[in-house]
Design a protein around this motif. Structure first.
Motif, short mmCIF file in Angstrom:
data_model
loop_
_atom_site.label_atom_id
_atom_site.label_comp_id
_atom_site.label_asym_id
_atom_site.label_seq_id
_atom_site.Cartn_x
_atom_site.Cartn_y
_atom_site.Cartn_z
N LEU A 87 94.30 -24.89 6.43
CA LEU A 87 95.06 -25.59 7.56
C LEU A 87 93.87 -25.77 8.85
N CYS A 88 93.06 -24.87 8.88
CA CYS A 88 92.12 -24.87 10.03
C CYS A 88 91.32 -26.22 9.46
N PHE A 89 90.74 -26.28 8.44
CA PHE A 89 89.85 -27.43 7.90
C PHE A 89 90.64 -28.67 8.22
N PHE A 90 91.62 -28.98 7.87
CA PHE A 90 92.32 -30.40 8.37
C PHE A 90 92.74 -30.50 9.64
N ILE A 91 92.87 -29.62 10.66
CA ILE A 91 92.82 -29.56 11.97
C ILE A 91 91.56 -30.05 12.63
N THR A 98 83.34 -35.33 2.86
CA THR A 98 83.99 -35.65 4.03
C THR A 98 83.45 -35.20 5.41
N VAL A 99 83.26 -33.78 5.41
CA VAL A 99 82.96 -33.08 6.63
C VAL A 99 81.58 -33.45 6.87
N ALA A 100 80.62 -33.53 5.79
CA ALA A 100 79.21 -33.79 6.15
C ALA A 100 79.15 -35.30 6.82
N ILE A 101 79.84 -36.13 6.33
CA ILE A 101 79.74 -37.39 6.78
C ILE A 101 80.30 -37.55 8.23
N LEU A 149 87.92 -34.10 14.62
CA LEU A 149 86.61 -34.73 14.39
C LEU A 149 86.83 -36.33 14.25
N GLY A 150 87.82 -36.49 13.55
CA GLY A 150 87.73 -38.14 13.26
C GLY A 150 88.32 -38.92 14.52
N ALA A 151 89.22 -38.00 15.53
CA ALA A 151 89.85 -38.60 16.58
C ALA A 151 88.74 -38.93 17.47
#
Length: 249
Positions: free
Chosen positions: A230-234, A32-35, A239-241
């Protein structure tokens, strides 16, 4: 973009050290993060092609460990069948998807996944409808995977909704991710994105991810997993935004 240039290879290595660290601390997030991060440099389809090798290696290992492989295959086969069907259906339109549209969908998928993680909504799948819901979720996951390269929506919420014990859950996700990775590789091959030119970047990504996972195990003893989560999802939400806004502006 020249994937063999030193600057690009260094950037890929740095990204995968980071995502490996994330996976080492919280046990998920590598694809997810890599993409998402690679999507800042290239199209989601090209990013997904680079991800195939490191994702497949780490997910096969996760799928093989746990001792419940046959049981989980027998229970979750409708989900896996749906993933293959959904990915195949999505692959028929992948070659017609523009880069801007793919980036937008990637951003929205990351936002949805981050919000689910932050809000921590817990689903419960009724046992009598487990197979039918799993099949539908598998098809949806396959389509989303082809469109964005992210194979967590809605598969991960579905598997979490089965309320398995921790060891089974981790292995079930590993098996599901393996099916998704193989199906995505076939879709990318069909679209002409999975070529020999991505092999070298993929191998560098694999080594970097393994280094990152080792670092993550070290960090795990020095930081609370919940704080890191928590930091990961924030970070994923931001990043998505950014990707979504970049696609529409």
């Amino acid at each position: 973009m020249d994937l063999t240039s030193a600057s690009v290879l260094i950037a890929i290595a740095a990204i995968f050290v980071l995502v490996g660290l994330v996976k080492g601390v919280i046990g998920m997030g590598l694809p997810t993060v890599a993409i998402g991060l690679l999507g800042l440099m290239m199209t989601p389809a090209r990013a997904a092609a680079i991800l195939i090798v490191p994702s497949l290696v780490t997910n096969i290992w996760q799928a093989a460990v746990g001792g419940h492989f046959r049981e989980l295959i027998g229970r979750l086969w409708p989900l896996f069948a749906g993933i293959v069907i959904g990915t195949t259906a999505g692959a028929l339109t992948l070659v017609h998807s523009g880069g801007t549209a793919a980036t937008l969908w990637l951003g929205l998928a990351l936002i949805a996944y981050a919000l689910l993680g932050l809000i921590r909504i817990e689903f419960k799948v009724p046992p009598r409808h487990e197979g039918s819901i799993g099949f539908v979720c598998g098809i949806a996951t396959g389509v989303v995977t082809v469109a964005t390269g992210v194979f967590v929506i809605p598969m991960v919420p579905y598997v979490n909704g089965l309320h398995m014990e921790r060891r089974k859950l981790v292995q079930a996700l590993g098996i599901a991710f393996t099916f998704s990775t193989v199906a995505l590789a076939a879709a990318l091959q069909h679209a002409g994105e999975f070529q020999f030119g991505v092999l070298w970047p993929s191998l560098i990504a694999l080594v970097a991810a393994l280094i990152g996972m080792r670092l993550g195990q070290t960090v795990l003893g020095r930081i609370r997993p919940e704080t890191f989560r928590l930091c990961f999802f924030i970070g994923l939400l931001l990043l998505g935004a950014h990707l979504a806004l970049r696609a529409v502006l």
